[in-house]
Design a protein around this motif. Sequence first.
Motif, PDB file in Angstrom:
ATOM      1  N   ILE A 143       1.073  -3.731 -10.119  1.00 19.06           N
ATOM      2  CA  ILE A 143       2.139  -3.257  -9.235  1.00 19.06           C
ATOM      3  C   ILE A 143       2.013  -1.751  -9.027  1.00 19.06           C
ATOM      4  N   ASP A 144       1.688  -1.009 -10.077  1.00 21.25           N
ATOM      5  CA  ASP A 144       1.499   0.435  -9.924  1.00 21.25           C
ATOM      6  C   ASP A 144       0.337   0.738  -8.981  1.00 21.25           C
ATOM      7  N   LEU A 173       4.539 -10.722 -12.425  1.00 22.98           N
ATOM      8  CA  LEU A 173       4.530  -9.753 -11.325  1.00 22.98           C
ATOM      9  C   LEU A 173       5.918  -9.610 -10.713  1.00 22.98           C
ATOM     10  N   ARG A 174       6.617 -10.728 -10.571  1.00 22.21           N
ATOM     11  CA  ARG A 174       7.964 -10.663  -9.995  1.00 22.21           C
ATOM     12  C   ARG A 174       8.905  -9.867 -10.896  1.00 22.21           C
ATOM     13  N   ASN A 175       8.777 -10.045 -12.206  1.00 22.78           N
ATOM     14  CA  ASN A 175       9.613  -9.291 -13.137  1.00 22.78           C
ATOM     15  C   ASN A 175       9.332  -7.798 -13.046  1.00 22.78           C
ATOM     16  N   GLU A 176       8.066  -7.433 -12.882  1.00 23.11           N
ATOM     17  CA  GLU A 176       7.733  -6.015 -12.741  1.00 23.11           C
ATOM     18  C   GLU A 176       8.301  -5.447 -11.448  1.00 23.11           C
ATOM     19  N   LEU A 177       8.212  -6.214 -10.366  1.00 24.26           N
ATOM     20  CA  LEU A 177       8.750  -5.735  -9.089  1.00 24.26           C
ATOM     21  C   LEU A 177      10.252  -5.547  -9.145  1.00 24.26           C
ATOM     22  N   ALA A 178      10.933  -6.350  -9.963  1.00 28.43           N
ATOM     23  CA  ALA A 178      12.389  -6.267 -10.047  1.00 28.43           C
ATOM     24  C   ALA A 178      12.850  -4.909 -10.570  1.00 28.43           C
ATOM     25  N   VAL A 192       3.387 -10.912  -3.591  1.00 33.00           N
ATOM     26  CA  VAL A 192       3.963 -11.626  -4.727  1.00 33.00           C
ATOM     27  C   VAL A 192       4.961 -12.676  -4.254  1.00 33.00           C
ATOM     28  N   GLY A 193       5.723 -12.354  -3.198  1.00 28.67           N
ATOM     29  CA  GLY A 193       6.646 -13.344  -2.645  1.00 28.67           C
ATOM     30  C   GLY A 193       5.916 -14.581  -2.165  1.00 28.67           C
TER      31      GLY A 193
END
Length: 317
Positions: A143-144, A173-178, A192-193
Amino acid sequence: MDGTSSAREKALAAMFPDGVAARAALVALGHSHSWISRRCREGGPWRRPIPGVILLTDATPTRRQLLKVALTHAGPDAMLTGVQAARLYGVRRLPPERRAHTLIPHRSKVATWGFTVVERTIHLPEPVEIDGLPVAPLARALIDAARRMDELASVRAMIHDAVHRGLCTPEELRNELAQASTIGSALPRLVVGALQDGVDSAVEQWLETVLERSGLPRPERNAEFRSLDGQVIGVAEVWWPKACVALQIRHDEVALEPAERPETPALVVDGVIVVRVRPAQLRDEPLVVIQELRAAHHRAQQRPPPKLGGTPAAPAA
């Protein structure tokens, strides 16, 4: 080189096996600033790639040494993230990147310098050690990295490689984006979506949101256009028959395997105003899409009823 210098070199090599040392660490060992500076002069045996960090060799630094330089510059609580961290995990489909991106506690005052990118964060993860280097968890590293990329294809290739090879999960990945910064998050959120929900269902959800917010009459869906002799001209995901306005989505831009999904051909039908959008616009620029649709309807109202160059109908099952 005399015996004293040789012994000193051996001692430093043992203490700093990667050949990278903080100047402060060398001073703490009793070496003077002037002695260190003399060794870093042109023609000397050492180099100073970044102020405060000494490369204990005059050879071209290896990739690992550059990563150690970045970590040494960033401080004892730093960890690698981004493209270089993903490479250490074994992710293969990565963009070219010479910089080393590190994460440090938000209270730290170290700044970016040269090829080292330093990011202060209040969400500092627990590092993973890979080959003796502290590295952010892979989901965070991806994500970074993605937040600093500007091409959808590159973000998609990187994330799909990690997920399809079992190095990372969509849930991670979704948890990181949150909890990630929203700055630069549009492309990774799109990719990711699509992974999380399935490409088609994700795009359908974004499209439905746009239609609900547009204030336009409810349209027909998935209209297949045929020429007068019955040949398929194309398909519009959304069709307003009274206005003769259609919306077409470029699904190829978020295909999980782009090479297996050819570019969506533009729908061209005499008398039909076609608004063509990318899935990323539905997700991240819904108001722009709504404005384009409203403008198309306004143009349609300013013209006489058109004579269509094709016949729309529901696609065959």
